[in-house]
Design a protein around this motif. Structure first.
Motif, PDB file in Angstrom:
ATOM      1  N   LEU A  34     -21.066 -23.083  22.512  1.00 24.17           N
ATOM      2  CA  LEU A  34     -21.163 -22.695  21.093  1.00 24.17           C
ATOM      3  C   LEU A  34     -21.540 -23.894  20.233  1.00 24.17           C
ATOM      4  O   LEU A  34     -22.420 -23.811  19.376  1.00 24.17           O
ATOM      5  N   LEU A  35     -20.871 -25.028  20.506  1.00 22.03           N
ATOM      6  CA  LEU A  35     -21.153 -26.227  19.711  1.00 22.03           C
ATOM      7  C   LEU A  35     -22.559 -26.740  19.962  1.00 22.03           C
ATOM      8  O   LEU A  35     -23.160 -27.368  19.093  1.00 22.03           O
ATOM      9  N   GLY A  36     -23.067 -26.488  21.165  1.00 23.96           N
ATOM     10  CA  GLY A  36     -24.439 -26.896  21.459  1.00 23.96           C
ATOM     11  C   GLY A  36     -25.450 -25.993  20.815  1.00 23.96           C
ATOM     12  O   GLY A  36     -26.435 -26.437  20.222  1.00 23.96           O
ATOM     13  N   ILE A  37     -25.183 -24.693  20.906  1.00 28.95           N
ATOM     14  CA  ILE A  37     -26.168 -23.706  20.427  1.00 28.95           C
ATOM     15  C   ILE A  37     -26.139 -23.589  18.914  1.00 28.95           C
ATOM     16  O   ILE A  37     -27.180 -23.586  18.262  1.00 28.95           O
ATOM     17  N   LEU A  38     -24.931 -23.502  18.376  1.00 22.42           N
ATOM     18  CA  LEU A  38     -24.791 -23.123  16.959  1.00 22.42           C
ATOM     19  C   LEU A  38     -25.568 -24.034  16.010  1.00 22.42           C
ATOM     20  O   LEU A  38     -26.381 -23.543  15.223  1.00 22.42           O
ATOM     21  N   PRO A  39     -25.358 -25.360  16.055  1.00 22.94           N
ATOM     22  CA  PRO A  39     -26.090 -26.187  15.092  1.00 22.94           C
ATOM     23  C   PRO A  39     -27.604 -26.139  15.320  1.00 22.94           C
ATOM     24  O   PRO A  39     -28.376 -26.008  14.369  1.00 22.94           O
ATOM     25  N   ALA A  40     -27.997 -26.234  16.614  1.00 25.41           N
ATOM     26  CA  ALA A  40     -29.423 -26.247  16.907  1.00 25.41           C
ATOM     27  C   ALA A  40     -30.074 -24.927  16.522  1.00 25.41           C
ATOM     28  O   ALA A  40     -31.162 -24.894  15.919  1.00 25.41           O
ATOM     29  N   ALA A  41     -29.374 -23.833  16.846  1.00 23.56           N
ATOM     30  CA  ALA A  41     -29.917 -22.513  16.523  1.00 23.56           C
ATOM     31  C   ALA A  41     -29.994 -22.331  15.015  1.00 23.56           C
ATOM     32  O   ALA A  41     -31.001 -21.847  14.483  1.00 23.56           O
ATOM     33  N   THR A  42     -28.941 -22.758  14.338  1.00 22.28           N
ATOM     34  CA  THR A  42     -28.934 -22.639  12.875  1.00 22.28           C
ATOM     35  C   THR A  42     -30.083 -23.439  12.281  1.00 22.28           C
ATOM     36  O   THR A  42     -30.812 -22.961  11.408  1.00 22.28           O
ATOM     37  N   LEU A  43     -30.233 -24.674  12.802  1.00 19.72           N
ATOM     38  CA  LEU A  43     -31.297 -25.543  12.297  1.00 19.72           C
ATOM     39  C   LEU A  43     -32.667 -24.925  12.566  1.00 19.72           C
ATOM     40  O   LEU A  43     -33.548 -24.913  11.694  1.00 19.72           O
ATOM     41  N   SER A  44     -32.800 -24.387  13.790  1.00 14.26           N
ATOM     42  CA  SER A  44     -34.080 -23.773  14.157  1.00 14.26           C
ATOM     43  C   SER A  44     -34.402 -22.616  13.241  1.00 14.26           C
ATOM     44  O   SER A  44     -35.530 -22.474  12.751  1.00 14.26           O
ATOM     45  N   ILE A  45     -33.407 -21.783  13.028  1.00 17.85           N
ATOM     46  CA  ILE A  45     -33.633 -20.597  12.197  1.00 17.85           C
ATOM     47  C   ILE A  45     -33.957 -21.016  10.761  1.00 17.85           C
ATOM     48  O   ILE A  45     -34.883 -20.492  10.138  1.00 17.85           O
ATOM     49  N   ILE A  46     -33.207 -22.014  10.275  1.00 17.45           N
ATOM     50  CA  ILE A  46     -33.467 -22.475   8.893  1.00 17.45           C
ATOM     51  C   ILE A  46     -34.881 -23.041   8.787  1.00 17.45           C
ATOM     52  O   ILE A  46     -35.627 -22.730   7.858  1.00 17.45           O
ATOM     53  N   VAL A  47     -35.249 -23.874   9.786  1.00 20.15           N
ATOM     54  CA  VAL A  47     -36.592 -24.469   9.764  1.00 20.15           C
ATOM     55  C   VAL A  47     -37.649 -23.385   9.848  1.00 20.15           C
ATOM     56  O   VAL A  47     -38.649 -23.394   9.113  1.00 20.15           O
ATOM     57  N   ALA A  48     -37.394 -22.408  10.756  1.00 17.83           N
ATOM     58  CA  ALA A  48     -38.369 -21.312  10.919  1.00 17.83           C
ATOM     59  C   ALA A  48     -38.510 -20.538   9.625  1.00 17.83           C
ATOM     60  O   ALA A  48     -39.631 -20.231   9.181  1.00 17.83           O
ATOM     61  N   ILE A  49     -37.359 -20.248   9.007  1.00 18.51           N
ATOM     62  CA  ILE A  49     -37.407 -19.491   7.744  1.00 18.51           C
ATOM     63  C   ILE A  49     -38.131 -20.291   6.668  1.00 18.51           C
ATOM     64  O   ILE A  49     -38.983 -19.772   5.956  1.00 18.51           O
ATOM     65  N   TYR A  50     -37.805 -21.614   6.637  1.00 16.10           N
ATOM     66  CA  TYR A  50     -38.427 -22.449   5.605  1.00 16.10           C
ATOM     67  C   TYR A  50     -39.931 -22.518   5.807  1.00 16.10           C
ATOM     68  O   TYR A  50     -40.708 -22.338   4.873  1.00 16.10           O
ATOM     69  N   LEU A  51     -40.323 -22.789   7.069  1.00 11.52           N
ATOM     70  CA  LEU A  51     -41.754 -22.944   7.335  1.00 11.52           C
ATOM     71  C   LEU A  51     -42.502 -21.643   7.096  1.00 11.52           C
ATOM     72  O   LEU A  51     -43.588 -21.631   6.507  1.00 11.52           O
ATOM     73  N   THR A  52     -41.893 -20.533   7.568  1.00  8.20           N
ATOM     74  CA  THR A  52     -42.539 -19.236   7.378  1.00  8.20           C
ATOM     75  C   THR A  52     -42.661 -18.925   5.896  1.00  8.20           C
ATOM     76  O   THR A  52     -43.725 -18.498   5.417  1.00  8.20           O
ATOM     77  N   SER A  53     -41.555 -19.182   5.198  1.00 12.21           N
ATOM     78  CA  SER A  53     -41.553 -18.904   3.761  1.00 12.21           C
ATOM     79  C   SER A  53     -42.604 -19.762   3.058  1.00 12.21           C
ATOM     80  O   SER A  53     -43.365 -19.281   2.210  1.00 12.21           O
ATOM     81  N   ALA A  54     -42.642 -21.059   3.453  1.00 11.25           N
ATOM     82  CA  ALA A  54     -43.622 -21.960   2.841  1.00 11.25           C
ATOM     83  C   ALA A  54     -45.037 -21.502   3.150  1.00 11.25           C
ATOM     84  O   ALA A  54     -45.917 -21.514   2.285  1.00 11.25           O
ATOM     85  N   ARG A  55     -45.212 -21.093   4.412  1.00  8.03           N
ATOM     86  CA  ARG A  55     -46.549 -20.643   4.827  1.00  8.03           C
ATOM     87  C   ARG A  55     -46.951 -19.401   4.036  1.00  8.03           C
ATOM     88  O   ARG A  55     -48.100 -19.311   3.558  1.00  8.03           O
ATOM     89  N   LEU A  56     -46.015 -18.489   3.882  1.00  7.65           N
ATOM     90  CA  LEU A  56     -46.318 -17.249   3.150  1.00  7.65           C
ATOM     91  C   LEU A  56     -46.599 -17.556   1.681  1.00  7.65           C
ATOM     92  O   LEU A  56     -47.552 -17.033   1.101  1.00  7.65           O
ATOM     93  N   ASN A  57     -45.756 -18.431   1.112  1.00  6.63           N
ATOM     94  CA  ASN A  57     -45.979 -18.804  -0.292  1.00  6.63           C
ATOM     95  C   ASN A  57     -47.352 -19.467  -0.448  1.00  6.63           C
ATOM     96  O   ASN A  57     -48.071 -19.223  -1.408  1.00  6.63           O
ATOM     97  N   GLU A  58     -47.640 -20.318   0.548  1.00 11.67           N
ATOM     98  CA  GLU A  58     -48.923 -21.005   0.516  1.00 11.67           C
ATOM     99  C   GLU A  58     -50.080 -20.009   0.575  1.00 11.67           C
ATOM    100  O   GLU A  58     -51.085 -20.158  -0.129  1.00 11.67           O
ATOM    101  N   MET A  59     -49.860 -18.993   1.434  1.00 10.84           N
ATOM    102  CA  MET A  59     -50.907 -17.959   1.567  1.00 10.84           C
ATOM    103  C   MET A  59     -51.144 -17.272   0.222  1.00 10.84           C
ATOM    104  O   MET A  59     -52.278 -17.076  -0.219  1.00 10.84           O
ATOM    105  N   TYR A  60     -50.016 -16.915  -0.399  1.00 12.56           N
ATOM    106  CA  TYR A  60     -50.144 -16.228  -1.698  1.00 12.56           C
ATOM    107  C   TYR A  60     -50.766 -17.156  -2.740  1.00 12.56           C
ATOM    108  O   TYR A  60     -51.617 -16.754  -3.528  1.00 12.56           O
TER     109      TYR A  60
END
Lengths: 778, 311
Positions: free
Chosen positions: A15-41
């Protein structure tokens, strides 16, 4: 946090291995996707804004000059751009000058309008005079000559957005799987050794010390720990084996010791039994002649003797009595030592009980010049529940000692009640005698110890040992304080239960003035193999004018009883040929026997146990223990002769089948009542009415006492019923009550249950005939 | 009619008598914030610097006080600012007043009697920047003799140009394609004029030609290959192929000469006075793109002067 604590180590690591990395990954993915979408618009908006600006600038001239055709051509070229739904060029008043639209359904609805103003560019003044011509202050609004309205759709960008989201999702998923694999690997690398350690510790806890020494090759902290646990387990195993061996050896030794102890205990027990039987037997053998001696001395004392003879007889009697006391003490100690002592608590008057003992010992005290004093505690309850016999015995022993060892002084007996605290009573006997040293006090309660060798008083040395044993049986205690040549104080305390005065049943007070009965018309058969006893009994009875027939053994007794009717039979239990109870049983089995209904008294020296009495004495109507007290003896004789219904069946029938052949179904026999109450019908009626009234309550209380296990109280009530029934002419109730009394004395629950049932049945029958009975009297 | 004559006589006498008897005291009113007015004063001062009999007193518009002005008793007043001009026009002064650095269409905004105010404002003369119609027509002829149709857009404010133009082409084969329109509709006329004319002659009317519209007018006309004759240096720079203009020096020289020589008001038979001195400015690059080749600016100016002298 609690949830995490519940997880196992491996899961925690995972859990301690997955949780931070997974959270970070998801946050980064959301941020990048959101940025990419905003950029597209943003890009879409910028692109179309640029397009609108471009159209606006290129259209300035045509809008200015009203060249709508040129505008339309320009719009037609621009409308093919993706995302554009329509383009409209208007003048400054929003009047459409040209428009182009793309109605393809794939473009979707209009999502946003981009409006770009069409402005005329100003010409900078080149000369100072130019301002005069073309004007310096031109109205600002004049610069806007129209607008380009670009309507765009988000359809295409949404398709792209979905594609981006899907790609982001796949990438994130891939990343998560990768993270999970890495975390799993890390948890395996770190967690597995720790879990192995935990398993090893669990094995050690369960007693398995074969722990693998894992990670020997590695030198990290976990390997060091594993190695340490392995070594510790090995040491524990060695220690346990050593300990087991020691325990095994010790157990073996202990078992052997136990075996020896058991054998010794068996030997002691057998010795004690032998001793008990020996003492019992000897006591019988000694008591029998002693009984004769004392009896004869009593008889001799009542004859005419000269002064010297009188003195000798008195001395003999005192010696005999002392001997009897010694024998009684030995016998008591024998019983106590064998654990056969039985405590029988009843309600009794405390002060009276103490004063009786003082009165009993007053003569002895007077002889020793001792003055007895008693200090009563005013807070003491009048009645208490305890064993009065044992209480009296303790008192007698202590006061007797005090009198013996402090001649010509004062012996003070004091009572102190410690009721509020723990319901203990304390009795102290203080003397002014020679005192006891501290060393001797320690030996005081040992058996066969007589501290004062100078005393001339006889004794077994068992008195205080017996006292201590009785106190132990009563859960009491005794303390001794003494000063040499000044005196001693013996204080004993025993627990008690206070009894309310109203709960005390009135007991008939014996008439001290009872005379021995006149037996001039009474024929009595006496059977005893001991000549002295025969002589004693015959002398006692003949003194009261009885007609006594003497026989030597059981067979003679049976023969004599079969040939001649007697009013009373006295059988010794131990006789040659037939024992006393066997003789009586045979008589009771022969209804044609002239003494079938004659009351019989057992005479025995056996007092060892109730079981023995139950086996031998129960067939009798009463029994006497040697040495025979004249008062008791004659009281019993008189009672049996007056109570016993010679018309009806005998008191006790061994064989119940034969008993049914005896026709006696009357619940009330008027003749018996008349005999008891001197033919006074009025008195009979009065007592019968009282009996009718009291009987149900007496039966109820008897049953209640039995249910409580208070057999003594039940026996007292049964005895009263028996007495009343004898007076009132109710033989069946009297018989049933007597049977219950005997069974209660023997404390046999099965027989008690049967007896109380019989008594209850008889009572019901008697109460059911109440009217008929009263009518027969009137 | 008698009144008009009387005023003319009185004004003439005043002008004539004053220099011979007294030194001339000239008051010049200007807008202190206007750079070109200051430049004009500077140029004018240069012109009269050697004339001690002329005293030039400058007054800014914001400090203009009519009583003070009267107390100073100037021999003539020069107004460069339209606000000051409005005030002076409202006064019934007996001294001559010269309004300079304005166009006819602008002056008409505060002197509605223009172009002929000799009766109502006999002491007032307007030194305008507009070039005479003949001068312009001559230039067109010098540029391209094949030109037939001359397109002109006028509004009501500049409609008084129509007559001089018509007069100017009477003895030529040229045609005037005049579009009189409202100010709001001007820009839509450009396209028509450009298509229907060989050349467009721009008339100084800020409702048609202003800093915002100028470039679009030029672009529209050139879309159809129609050249434009401008009226200012900036216009030519923007794309007009050629035009007759008067610089501040030329204008100050003209005004100074009028003051120095004490030209009688009678020397100016009209209320407005066209610039005496002028230059021709051409945009050769634009002309080349339109395949127009014509003489140099100096030659053109010389030709025009010569033509005017001949007449």
């Amino acid at each position: 946090m609690k949830l995490i604590n519940k997880l196992k180590l491996k899961q925690k690591l995972l859990l301690l291995g997955i949780l931070p990395a997974a959270t970070l990954s998801i946050i980064v993915a959301i941020y990048l996707t959101s940025a990419r979408l905003n950029e597209m618009y943003e890009l879409l908006h910028k692109k179309n804004q640029s397009l609108a600006l471009s159209i606006a600038e290129s259209s300035i001239n045509d809008v200015f000059s009203g060249n709508y055709f040129a505008l339309q051509i320009r719009l037609n070229a621009a409308i093919n751009e993706p995302d554009i739904v329509s383009i409209i060029i208007t003048d400054a008043n929003n009047k459409a000058l040209a428009n182009a639209s793309n109605n393809q359904p794939s473009k979707g609805h209009v999502a946003k309008n981009i409006i770009q103003a069409i402005k005329i560019k100003r010409i900078l003044q080149q000369d100072d005079v130019d301002g005069i011509f073309i004007g310096e202050n031109v109205d600002k609004s004049d610069s806007v000559i129209g607008y380009v309205v670009l309507s765009i759709s988000y359809h295409a960008i949404k398709v792209r957005q979905q594609r981006v989201l899907l790609n982001s999702f796949y990438i994130t998923l891939l990343l998560l799987v990768l993270i999970a694999l890495i975390a799993h690997y890390i948890s395996q690398v770190i967690g597995k050794p720790i879990l192995d350690l935990a398993k090893s510790i669990e094995k050690i806890k369960q007693g398995d010390f074969n722990v693998p020494a894992s990670y020997k090759g590695e030198r990290d902290e976990i390997s060091i720990l594993a190695s340490g646990i392995h070594d510790m387990a090995a040491e524990l195993q060695d220690s346990r084996e050593t300990l087991e061996k020691k325990v095994s050896d010790a157990t073996l030794a202990l078992r052997q010791q136990n075996d020896k102890l058991y054998e010794a205990q068996q030997e002691i027990s057998e010795s004690a039994d032998i001793k008990s039987r020996l003492v019992s037997h000897i006591s019988h053998e000694i008591r029998t002649p002693l009984n004769g001696i004392i009896g004869f001395l009593n008889i001799l004392q009542s004859t005419h003797l000269d002064k010297k003879q009188q003195h000798l007889v008195d001395a003999s009697r005192v010696s005999s009595t002392n001997l009897q006391q010694i024998i009684n003490e030995v016998l008591d100690f024998s019983q106590l030592d064998a654990g056969k002592i039985k405590i029988k608590p009843i309600s009794f008057n405390l002060q009276e009980s103490i004063e009786k003992v003082l009165h009993l010992l007053s003569a002895q005290a007077k002889e020793n010049g001792v003055s007895l004093k008693y200090q009563h505690d005013v807070n003491a309850p009048r009645f208490i529940r305890q064993d009065p016999v044992k209480f009296g015995q303790i008192l007698i022993n202590l006061i007797n000692n005090a009198i013996k060892f402090s001649p010509n002084s004062v012996v003070t007996v004091s009572l102190k009640i410690n009721q509020p605290k723990d319901k203990y009573l304390e009795v102290c006997v203080a003397d002014q005698g020679i005192g006891i040293s501290k060393e001797n006090i320690k030996l005081l309660f040992n058996e066969f110890i007589q501290l004062d060798s100078n005393t001339t008083e006889p004794g077994t040395g068992l008195g205080l040992a017996i006292t201590k044993n009785i106190l132990d049986a009563l859960h009491g205690d005794i303390n001794v304080s003494s000063i040499l040549n000044e005196g001693s104080v013996f204080c004993f305390s025993i627990p008690f239960t206070p009894v309310d005065d109203k709960d005390i049943l009135p007991t008939p007070t014996p008439n001290p003035e009872d005379d021995f009965p006149d037996l001039s018309t009474v024929n009595i058969l006496v059977a005893d193999d001991n000549e002295i006893n025969r002589l004693l009994l015959s002398t006692l009875l003949e003194n009261q004018n009885a007609h006594v027939t003497l026989v030597n053994d059981g067979q003679q007794a049976l023969d004599k009883s079969s040939s001649k009717p007697f009013d009373l039979m006295l059988f010794d239990l131990r006789m040659p040929f037939l024992k006393g109870d066997q003789v009586l049983n045979k008589i009771r089995q022969q209804p044609q026997n002239p003494n079938y209904k004659t009351p019989a008294i057992a005479i025995t020296a056996h007092v060892s146990s109730g079981v023995e009495r139950a086996a031998h004495i129960n067939a009798f109507d009463g029994y006497l223990i040697k040495p025979i007290e004249q008062t008791v003896f004659f009281k019993l004789v008189a009672q049996l002769l007056s109570e016993h219904n010679t018309v009806d069946k005998p008191f006790y029938v061994l064989n119940s089948e034969e008993d049914t052949s005896t026709p006696n179904h009357d619940v009330f026999v008027l003749e018996l009542a008349k005999r008891s109450m001197n033919n006074d019908l009025e008195l009979i009626a009065l007592l019968l009415n009282k009996f009718f009234k009291a009987l149900p309550e007496q039966i109820s209380s008897t049953i209640a006492y039995i249910n409580e296990g208070n057999y003594e109280a039940a026996r007292e009530v049964a005895h009263k019923i028996h007495g009343s029934a004898a007076y009132c002419g109710t033989p069946r109730i009297k018989q049933a009550a007597k049977q219950l009394e005997v069974d209660l004395q023997e404390q046999e629950p099965t027989r008690i249950s049967q007896a109380i049932q019989t008594l209850d049945d008889e009572t019901k029958a008697f109460l059911g005939s109440k009217e008929a009975i009263l009518k027969s009297i009137s | 009619m008698n009144n008009r004559l009387m005023h003319m006589v009185l004004f003439s006498l005043a002008i004539i008598i004053s220099p011979s008897t007294l030194a001339a005291n000239i008051s010049l009113i200007y807008d202190a914030d206007s750079r070109y007015q200051q430049l004009f004063i500077k140029a004018l001062s240069k012109q009269i610097i050697n004339k001690p009999t002329l005293t030039l007193t400058t007054i800014t518009t914001d400090k203009l006080s009519i009583p003070d002005l009267n107390n100073s008793a100037p021999n003539a007043i020069i107004s460069l600012d339209k606000t000051a001009s409005r005030k002076l026009l409202a006064l019934k002064q007996n001294i001559p007043v010269f309004h300079a650095l304005t166009t006819l269409s602008k002056a008409k905004q505060y002197a509605s009697c223009l172009p002929n105010c000799l009766t109502s404002l006999p002491q007032h003369r307007f030194f305008i920047l507009d070039q005479p119609a003949k001068r312009q027509i001559k230039l067109i002829q010098l540029i391209d003799s094949n030109i037939k149709d001359i397109g002109v857009i006028v509004t009501e404010q500049s409609s008084f140009f129509i007559q001089p133009l018509k007069k100017a082409i009477q003895q030529s084969s040229l045609n005037l394609n005049i579009h009189l329109t409202q100010a709001s509709r001007v820009r839509y006329q450009i396209d028509d004029i450009a298509r229907s004319s060989d050349i467009i002659l721009a008339i100084p009317d800020s409702r048609v030609y202003n800093s915002s519209s100028l470039s679009q007018v030029l672009l529209t006309s050139y879309r159809y290959g129609t050249p434009v004759i401008g009226f200012s240096k900036g216009f030519m720079k923007a794309g007009a192929i050629s035009g007759v203009t008067s610089s501040l020096d030329q204008l100050s020289q003209h005004l100074a000469e009028s003051l120095i020589h004490i030209e009688p008001l009678a020397a100016h038979p009209h209320s407005f006075i066209y610039p005496r001195y002028f230059s021709v400015l051409s945009n050769r690059a634009v002309a080349k793109s339109l395949n127009l080749n014509f003489p140099s600016d100096l030659e053109l100016a010389s030709e025009i002067r010569a033509d005017e002298t001949d007449q």
